[in-house]
Design an enzyme around this catalytic site. Structure first.
Site, PDB file in Angstrom:
ATOM      1  CB  CYS A 179      -0.930  -0.002   1.215  1.00 35.36           C
ATOM      2  SG  CYS A 179      -2.043   1.425   1.280  1.00 35.36           S
ATOM      3  CB  CYS A 187     -10.784   2.135   4.912  1.00 32.15           C
ATOM      4  SG  CYS A 187     -12.330   3.011   5.233  1.00 32.15           S
ATOM      5  CG  HIS A 193     -16.709   3.882   5.520  1.00 34.80           C
ATOM      6  ND1 HIS A 193     -16.059   3.975   6.736  1.00 34.80           N
ATOM      7  CD2 HIS A 193     -17.472   4.994   5.407  1.00 34.80           C
ATOM      8  CE1 HIS A 193     -16.415   5.104   7.334  1.00 34.80           C
ATOM      9  NE2 HIS A 193     -17.269   5.742   6.546  1.00 34.80           N
ATOM     10  CB  CYS A 194     -21.291   1.034   7.570  1.00 31.14           C
ATOM     11  SG  CYS A 194     -23.059   1.231   7.883  1.00 31.14           S
TER      12      CYS A 194
END
Length: 391
Positions: free
Chosen positions: A185, A199, A212-213
């Site tokens: 990453c 994220c 993701h909520c």
């Protein structure tokens, strides 16, 4: 002999063109006044809008300060450590918490409808079996919501073996789509464990990331997937219980007009929520049984025609798949306590070669030495858009 009266002459009829001219001449002053009013409104409207935006921003910052001050006062008076309920030194802004407040408001509306509208109309007491059962499900819903919102989903370990770009950890099996290299990453400057993804909302890599909520104000990952799933389950049960009882009462009882109006609104709200949440819960139940995440499900659709069909390497049987999310003991699967098995870094895999090539779904997952990064990013952006459709 009576005198003969002469007939009064009637005015000559006007032509339509002349009548239109007369109406236009009479309406011209009013039209000019209206146009001047519109012109002045347009000139001053921009100033009014800018002032309204500035006032709204000041009001929002004032509310944020009041909320933070109230939290600090609560922490000082009640000896509560509020730092553990946040995921960083910076407190979230009020705007980012509006979806969470909206969800809590819906739950409060459903609870109020049951206690203050349905129970008096049905003649139920607070300690009746139906009331106690509904309150139990509401408590489990709120407990699961709180656990899912405040539990950190998991992050990359801080050890140096994850930060050296030239030596990937030995426990990493997943590789990049167009090469045999481990997934690196760029933004986190670390290798990503299996099933972990970057994220954007949290700004870091999340272990076994599902999605993701915004309604939780958190990302659903390895550590809080169980609580998110239980929240969906108990919300559906509470909505179904309330909706069926209210429908039965409306069909078989004659109620006052105000009570009927409130119960019809409650029935409409529960039907709307159930029509959205029941398919969503069934979809996540299927994912749990298959031991898949939403990202992995979307990745299975993004494979090219020349690639082999996606075979989930983590599908190790229904019982073990459910244990991977809800915990090793079936006795506490229903409770919003405990957590999944394992460490969130390595996962049981079925009998396939050790280095299984899985597409790298998140767009930040490119190794610094890779030459195929641009092609991978174009595919990964499509997968991310598909994932957003399902969540």
């Amino acid at each position: 002999m009576a005198p003969i009266l002469s007939k009064e002459r009637l005015p000559p009829k006007m032509r339509p063109e002349d009548a239109a001219k007369v109406v236009a001449q009479k309406a011209r002053p009013f039209l000019d006044s209206f146009l001047k009013l519109v012109e002045v409104s347009i000139q001053t409207g921009g100033v009014v809008v800018d002032e309204a935006k500035l006032a709204a921003s000041h009001f929002g910052s004032l509310v944020d300060k009041c909320m933070h001050g109230s939290a600090k006062l609560l922490q000082a008076l009640c000896c509560i450590d509020l730092d553990k309920f946040t995921r960083g030194p910076e407190k979230p802004a009020l705007q980012s918490q509006l979806p969470v407040i909206f969800v809590l408001g819906l739950l409060a509306m459903l609870y109020s409808a049951f206690v203050f509208a349905y129970m008096p109309a049905a003649g139920l007491s607070l300690n009746s079996p139906e009331s106690l059962l509904f309150h139990a499900f509401v408590f489990l819903t709120l407990a699961s919501f709180a656990q899912a919102a405040r539990t950190d989903p998991g992050s990359v370990p801080c050890g140096p073996e994850w930060r050296d770009p030239n030596r990937p950890p030995r426990c990493v099996h997943e590789q990049k789509r167009f090469s045999d290299e481990a997934r690196w990453c760029r933004k986190s400057q670390a290798f990503k464990p299996d099933r972990a993804h970057f994220c954007r909302a949290m700004g870091r890599v999340v272990l076994r990331m599902d999605h993701h909520c915004p309604w939780l104000g958190n990302t659903v990952g390895w550590a809080n997937h169980k609580y998110f799933y239980l929240f969906l389950a108990y919300t559906n049960i509470a909505c179904g219980m309330l909706g069926l009882n209210v429908l039965d009462l409306l069909v078989h009882a004659t109620l006052p007009a105000l009570t009927t109006f409130l119960l019809i609104g409650t029935e409409a709200l529960t039907f709307l929520l159930s029509s959205i949440l029941v398919p969503f819960f069934l979809f996540h139940s299927w994912l749990v049984i298959r031991n898949m995440t939403t990202i992995e499900f979307c990745a299975s659709f993004a494979r090219g025609p020349d690639e082999k069909p996606y075979d989930n390497p983590y599908d190790v049987g229904i019982y073990r798949n459910v244990c991977a999310v809800l915990g090793s003991s079936p006795l506490v699967w229903w409770a919003p306590v405990g957590g999944p098995v394992g460490d969130g870094i390595s996962f049981p895999r079925k009998g396939i070669p050790e280095h299984y090539v899985l597409s790298d779904e998140d767009p930040e997952a490119a190794h610094p030495a890779s030459e195929e990064g641009s092609d991978a990013d174009s595919v990964e952006v499509k997968q991310e858009s598909m994932c957003n459709f399902f969540v």
